[in-house]
Design a protein around this motif. Sequence first.
Motif, short mmCIF file in Angstrom:
data_model
loop_
_atom_site.label_atom_id
_atom_site.label_comp_id
_atom_site.label_asym_id
_atom_site.label_seq_id
_atom_site.Cartn_x
_atom_site.Cartn_y
_atom_site.Cartn_z
N ILE B 129 0.84 -1.20 0.00
CA ILE B 129 0.00 0.00 0.00
C ILE B 129 0.88 1.25 0.00
O ILE B 129 0.60 2.24 -0.68
N THR B 130 1.98 1.19 0.74
CA THR B 130 2.86 2.35 0.84
C THR B 130 3.43 2.71 -0.53
O THR B 130 3.46 3.88 -0.92
N VAL B 131 3.89 1.68 -1.27
CA VAL B 131 4.43 1.92 -2.60
C VAL B 131 3.36 2.53 -3.50
O VAL B 131 3.62 3.46 -4.27
N ARG B 132 2.14 2.05 -3.36
CA ARG B 132 1.04 2.56 -4.18
C ARG B 132 0.73 4.02 -3.83
O ARG B 132 0.47 4.84 -4.71
N GLN B 133 0.77 4.32 -2.52
CA GLN B 133 0.52 5.70 -2.12
C GLN B 133 1.62 6.62 -2.63
O GLN B 133 1.37 7.74 -3.07
N ALA B 134 2.86 6.10 -2.60
CA ALA B 134 3.99 6.90 -3.11
C ALA B 134 3.81 7.17 -4.60
O ALA B 134 4.12 8.26 -5.09
N LEU B 135 3.29 6.16 -5.32
CA LEU B 135 3.03 6.34 -6.76
C LEU B 135 2.00 7.45 -6.98
O LEU B 135 2.19 8.33 -7.82
N LEU B 136 0.92 7.41 -6.19
CA LEU B 136 -0.13 8.43 -6.36
C LEU B 136 0.41 9.80 -5.98
O LEU B 136 0.04 10.82 -6.58
N SER B 137 1.32 9.82 -5.01
CA SER B 137 1.90 11.09 -4.62
C SER B 137 2.77 11.65 -5.75
O SER B 137 2.71 12.85 -6.04
N GLU B 428 -7.40 11.59 -10.18
CA GLU B 428 -8.74 11.11 -9.87
C GLU B 428 -8.77 10.22 -8.64
O GLU B 428 -9.82 10.01 -8.04
N LEU B 429 -7.63 9.65 -8.26
CA LEU B 429 -7.61 8.75 -7.11
C LEU B 429 -7.09 9.48 -5.88
O LEU B 429 -6.16 10.28 -5.98
N ASP B 430 -7.70 9.22 -4.74
CA ASP B 430 -7.22 9.80 -3.49
C ASP B 430 -5.87 9.17 -3.15
O ASP B 430 -5.71 7.96 -3.22
N VAL B 431 -4.91 10.03 -2.80
CA VAL B 431 -3.55 9.53 -2.59
C VAL B 431 -3.51 8.44 -1.51
O VAL B 431 -2.77 7.46 -1.61
N ILE B 432 -4.32 8.58 -0.47
CA ILE B 432 -4.29 7.60 0.62
C ILE B 432 -5.27 6.45 0.35
O ILE B 432 -4.91 5.27 0.36
#
Lengths: 309, 551
Positions: B129-137, B428-432
């Motif tokens: 999940i952390t890697v995914r959040q970093a991607l969205l960030s 479009e996606l919430d970062v968290i």
Amino acid sequence: MRIRISTLGMANQTINSMLNQHSQIANTQEQLALGVKLVRPSDSPPAAVRALILDESLKQKEQYQANIDMARGRLAQEETVLDSIGDVLLRVHDLGVQSLNAPLGASDRDAIAGEMRHLLGEIGNLANTTTATGEYLFAGLQSKTKPYSGDPTNGAYTYNGDSGRRHTAIGSGYNLNDNDPGDAVFTVVAPATDPNAAPAAAENIMNLVFQFAEHLSADQPDTYDLARIQQSLEAISTARSSAGARLAALDQQETLTAKLTTDEKSLLSQTRDLDYTEAISRLNQETTALQAAQQAYSKVQKLSLFNYL
Amino acid sequence: MSVGALDTAVSGLLAFQQSLATTSHNISNVNTEGYSRQRAELVTRPAISIGAAGYLGNGVRVALIERTFDDFLTAQLNASTAAAGQLKAYNELISEIDNFIADPDASVPNAMQNFFGSIHDLVNDPSSITVRQALLSSARTLVGRFTTISTQLDEIRDKTNRAMTDSVALINALTANLAELNQRVLDSRQTGSGTGSNDLQDQRDLALSKLAEQVDVQLIVDNLGNYNVLTSTGQALVMASVSNELGLTAARFPGGPLEVMLTPFGSKASINISNQVAGGALGGYRQFIDEVLNPVQNDVGRIAVAFAHQINQQLQTGFDLNGNPGAAMFSEPPTTVIASANNAATTPPIGVTIGNHAALTGSDYQINVTATGTVVMNLRTQQVSQFGGAASVQFSLDGLDFDLTGTSVGDSFLIQPTRSAASGLTLELDVINGAAQIGAAASAGAVGDNANALLLAGLQTLKTSLKQGSYEDAYNEVVGRVGVLTQSSNTDSKAQRKLLEVVKAQRDAVSGVNLDEEAANLITFQQAYQASAQVISIVRTTFDALIAAVK
């Protein structure tokens, strides 16, 4: 050659020339402050674009290097785990040889079976190893699912992962497989000569060890059990050398990436970085020119016929 | 005889006084912009016949206060001024884009590289999940870069529009001034001598030169000496004592480009002369908008919308952590369609959608519905395409799908396919909370599957994403183009400045004041004046001697 020059025109000309010198000095100063000769794309459009491309390429290589490190971590861990499993299996094999060859009684065989079950527990744990990022090493793409259920007492080891393999990019257009699913590593297909095996039945190593222990507990040693352990050892060894080959490929790719990175870095530096010696001597020339213009201005300004009226 | 000598001496005094006054006027105006030096032209007065002996000289008079002026040099100066004005306006604005378009801290490539770096992290650890959040960030940072670039370009556009408005206001003030000066020069000619006021003519020439700074003009002097001023393409701006007003409006395509309108004196209707305005600052602003600003903003928008679409498309073929099809990560900004204010009331909004992102050109288009078909003009290349008869309402061009259902003959539309795409791009996606929805897997329900993420990572170097190759290739092309245009504009404006200096120096050589020359003239006139005064004194002594003899 102009015959007459207007007083205002002469002043403007000198002022313009000083303004030009100032702007050149400002440019050189900016270059010296930033340490680059390409401050804006217009300074040299082809070089600016080349610098952008090199920047991008270096960033990608940095990423490939990071990917290589990650893949190496996974494959090295797999290699270590397979090494350990190989060691344990070797011990199982030794016990098997001992149980078949020696004139042993039922209780002795039961004791050996007990030790085998203990070793089986170890193999089971090793097959369920997790990586540094919390994924199961041998679960295929079901990396959050514990790949092997079953236990040394009851056997019935089943694979809950899948046959999926993952790849990571370690070079431009070079994707490398950095995992091996459990069903590919731990499955042994019994030879057709094995009377106890169903035709071409595939079975995982854990169940084979369990079956051996069961036969020993029941005091019904089976020479084919030992052959199956031998086969398991070969399977583990094959998987280990496959991981080793990929580790070697990573090393090769790393060397290549490092070499390309060095080349590109030096090209980027040539393209973008400032030659300080040249820039400083240019600054000296420009300030000298400005001083000359200033002196000329102040001297010419003093000249006027009105001074003599 | 002695009366004649006195009179002659007095004529010298008067003439040298006027010469001194003219020299003084020159000295006073040494720093006056546009001033042409003047000199008193002296001629002998008509001689007196003394019979058989011939004619006796009768002194001097000022025939003319002459303005030292060269028509040809002034015309050349005005042409150079217009060219320099255009290059200066263009150069100042393009330099602003040149300043930030490749700045590593502000531009797209760095953020783009970080975004794809995060995709690679996802490849290496697809279930984290952390890697995914970093991607969205990093996706959010990239969106921010696109928005920042677009905002900066919008600010430059506002600034250019304001500068155009100021320029048009200045042109109106100058043409009104020229019309007034025409009248005053004419008046001075009728009241005074035949040549008219030198200073008013200087002022008129200066006004013309200031006008040339704003727009390229041609001058036609009529037989009364009036300056008739036309744009380089022949639209009249000043006719004798009448000037025609210019205006700047986006009335035809509201929210679209500002167009230059000319309202002839006494008329209510105005005509669009946008395409006839060239040279000067106004020409420079228009050239900048057409040649640099629109293409750059469109191209950045084109990269943004193609990137958003292609990433979304790849994500949506994958599966997220919950086994659902992957969600879209970015918004895909729609095209901008501006209907002409003159369209039929029944005309509904038309549809212009992007059918093929890789085929987009970054051009704007103008559509005219005619009786013989629909005419689409590419505003960047001026290329015209025609579609079918009047019934042809659906067609595709340059990756765009057009649907003109319901339009009438005479309707026109301005299409800006990607103008506002970079500013309209959003995450479009919430970062968290949106992290789980990223479709990294190629198969449903496999949390460790990274195959789709690996395909996403491949988009970074895919050479078919846009006409120019990958996203970064396309961005580099924009940077290279801005660099080349700025560089040549730097060279051109430097050369033109130099040329302008030379022409100015030539004009100054004729018309400018040189203080040393004036000082020498002062001495000359002073000596002549003193000599004339001395003559009077000698005539007096002569008289005294005569009177004393008679006594």
